[in-house]
Design a protein around this motif. Structure first.
Motif, mmCIF file in Angstrom:
data_model
loop_
_atom_site.group_PDB
_atom_site.id
_atom_site.type_symbol
_atom_site.label_atom_id
_atom_site.label_comp_id
_atom_site.label_asym_id
_atom_site.label_seq_id
_atom_site.Cartn_x
_atom_site.Cartn_y
_atom_site.Cartn_z
ATOM 1 N N VAL A 51 21.956 41.848 5.463
ATOM 2 C CA VAL A 51 20.777 40.983 5.049
ATOM 3 C C VAL A 51 20.365 40.310 6.326
ATOM 4 O O VAL A 51 21.050 39.356 6.855
ATOM 5 N N LEU A 76 14.546 41.953 6.395
ATOM 6 C CA LEU A 76 14.558 42.257 5.050
ATOM 7 C C LEU A 76 14.239 41.083 4.167
ATOM 8 O O LEU A 76 13.431 41.275 3.219
ATOM 9 N N LEU A 77 14.687 39.815 4.727
ATOM 10 C CA LEU A 77 14.184 38.621 4.041
ATOM 11 C C LEU A 77 12.635 38.356 3.906
ATOM 12 O O LEU A 77 12.048 38.126 2.941
ATOM 13 N N HIS A 93 10.483 40.858 4.305
ATOM 14 C CA HIS A 93 10.105 41.836 3.310
ATOM 15 C C HIS A 93 10.036 41.343 1.835
ATOM 16 O O HIS A 93 9.168 41.518 0.969
#
Lengths: 94, 478
Positions: A3, A7-8, A10
């Motif tokens: 993580v 990713l956050l 997105h």
């Protein structure tokens, strides 16, 4: 599972939320910690177990396809200032 | 204390002037709210209009004979829609939203002559256990016994008001313990029914496979009476159970002789505040003296994996439910500019609080391709195992017992030091019955350091009556 900031950002974009720098710095370690803790579910053997999407058994609830009462146009439009000519007004689509 | 039945009798025979009584109650609410912030909205106009109508009906002796809540003040958690009264679920994104309809439960209590006095404060959309996660611009409710401490959550305002206001019953809502936990912190009764027992029509969703509307009262009788009024089938909620109604009041004062109660082994000892435990044990002894039989039972899965299972399901469902809030049709708006996505993003980013954003992201992640099976689907399967474990226990026991909270109501300064995960862990006793859709009840059993302690009773699906029976036996023994 990694993580990271990418990713956050997105996930936030998919959820239609814009995070500022401060929020990313705050949320990233918090979400990492939570997801790591949640990963312990993988220790439980769930082979051949059916998922319970509801806690009590429910059968399909269908209703007769009859005409019913619905909101009047005026009532439906009464809860927002963004309206024009009896329609809801939204941002530009194209 | 005057029972609600005696109160209704006095309203019916004109001994109580209901308009005067309601006016005084509203003034009391305003006074309490100055310090404790239990009400986001006080519905003064609606309350006084209802009271005037009742006064006329009493004078004419019309339509009052069978009203179960005639003149009784009822508050609703702010996530429950009340026609023409601001309903926000504690979120800035719904500020100024005035529903065009009543929730099923509101319709029911109004039909029975209740007077709606206001909307109680809560964590934004129910996202919390201390009522500190209120939306932007909302005030945090405080514990009625110590205003430096939390009143619990997320139905914190409902529990605090039930304790403080002289006469009133509350409609609360629970997804993971949001009725019993604040009830425990505020020393009142909180009854959360079986999933599907009470219609969710008009409840602003948090997690639709776990949300349940329930009752809170100063006495078990109050909680049972309100549950009688609000439970039952509603065709407008597709998850409403189409089964025969039970009469919960008939379980009050019924003997508990021969009932079997299971004491959840894992809920006592490691990780649980000794002070929180201390008063639960005399409560169990009380039940034994009345003829119930208590025995220890191990429930490892719900205690060990309850938090992870619950938060996975709750966040996943919350992230889809909150997708509808986008600044169109109702609720908060921003200036119309940019593309659709830019506009929605602006409205959501400016109006959701931190915990709402965290849960939306957790849930969105858990449902994304590549992660869905490992998180979301896995939690749904663990839920099946958890239900099976409970069902096995209920073959032997009528009810299961644990402390409702693992700690005493904490100070706000201590809550601030918790990480979100530590915050989630506090719900350890209450999440699992909610995951399994089981009815559960908080019974106030004593005080420690002048703060209330609650006992949690859990029963099998649709066995709310047994909870009332046991709760009533403990109340009698106090």
């Amino acid at each position: 599972m990694e993580v990271d900031r990418k990713l956050l950002e997105h996930v936030a974009e998919v959820a239609r939320i814009k995070l500022n720098d401060g929020e990313i710095k705050k949320f990233l370690p918090q979400l990492k910690e939570i997801l790591e803790f949640f990963s312990k579910l993988k220790d439980i053997n769930t082979d051949n177990v059916k998922p319970s999407f509801q806690p009590v058994e429910l059968k399909n609830a269908m209703r007769e396809d009859n005409e019913g009462q619905c909101l009047s146009q005026d009532d439906a439009l009464s809860l927002t200032e963004h309206k024009k000519d009896a329609y809801f007004k939204g941002p530009k689509a194209v | 204390m005057e029972s609600v039945h005696d109160f209704i009798k006095k309203v019916k025979n004109g001994e109580i002037d209901i308009v005067e009584h309601t006016y005084k109650l509203i003034e009391e609410c305003k006074e309490i709210n100055k310090e404790y912030n239990y009400l986001n909205t006080i519905s003064e106009e609606l309350a006084l209009n209802s009271a005037s109508e009742i006064k006329i009906q009493v004078k004419q002796n019309k339509n009052i004979k069978n009203k179960k809540l005639l003149g009784v003040a009822v508050s609703a958690k702010d996530a429950i829609c009340v026609r023409d009264v601001e309903t926000t679920a504690g979120s800035k994104i719904l500020q100024s939203y005035r529903p065009l309809f009543d929730a099923f439960v509101i319709q029911r209590v109004k039909e029975e002559g209740a007077i709606i006095i206001g909307k109680t404060s809560q964590d934004e959309f129910g996202f919390g256990g201390f009522s500190v996660n209120v939306g932007k611009g909302f005030k945090i409710p405080k514990n009625p016994f110590d205003s430096e401490r939390s009143c619990g959550g997320s139905s914190g305002g409902a529990a605090g008001l039930t304790q403080k206001l002289s006469s009133h019953i509350a409609l609360g809502e629970s997804t993971g313990g949001s009725i019993v936990e604040p009830a425990s912190f505020c020393g009142v009764y909180g009854l959360c029914p079986t999933y599907g027992r009470v219609s969710r029509y008009g409840l602003i969703d948090f997690s639709n496979s776990m949300d349940k509307i329930g009752s809170m009262g100063k006495t078990i009788e109050d909680a049972a009476l309100l549950m009688n009024v609000i439970s039952g089938y509603d065709k407008k909620d597709s998850t409403s159970l189409n089964i025969k109604n039970d009469d919960y009041e008939k379980y009050l004062k019924k003997s508990v002789k021969g009932m079997k109660i299971g004491i959840i082994k894992e809920a006592f000892g490691a990780g649980v505040d000794r002070e929180a435990e201390n008063n639960v044990c005399p409560g169990i002894e009380e039940l034994e003296e009345e003829g119930a039989k208590a025995e220890e039972i191990s429930l490892e899965l719900p205690i060990k994996y309850g938090i992870a299972t619950y938060y996975m399901i709750a966040a996943s469902e919350a992230s889809t439910n909150l997708a509808k809030f986008c600044g169109m049709r109702y609720g908060a708006v921003e200036k119309l500019e940019g593309s659709f996505n830019e506009y929605f993003t602006k409205v959501r980013s400016n109006n959701f609080g931190d915990e709402a954003k965290r849960r939306i992201m957790l849930g969105t992640f858990a449902r994304m391709a590549g992660y869905r099976d490992a998180f979301y689907l896995k939690a749904m399967k663990v839920r099946t195992l958890m239900i099976n474990e409970y069902k096995k226990a209920f073959k032997k026991f009528d009810a299961l017992i644990s402390p409702t909270a693992s700690i005493l109501p904490p100070k706000f300064e201590d809550i601030e030091k918790l990480t979100p995960l530590q915050h989630y862990m506090i719900d350890i006793m209450t999440v699992s019955p909610n995951v399994a859709g089981l009815p559960h009840l908080n019974v106030p059993v004593g005080f420690e350091k002048n703060l209330p302690i609650g006992m949690l009773l859990i029963a099998d699906h649709l066995q709310e009556g047994k909870l009332i029976q046991l709760g009533s036996a403990i109340e009698k023994g106090k």
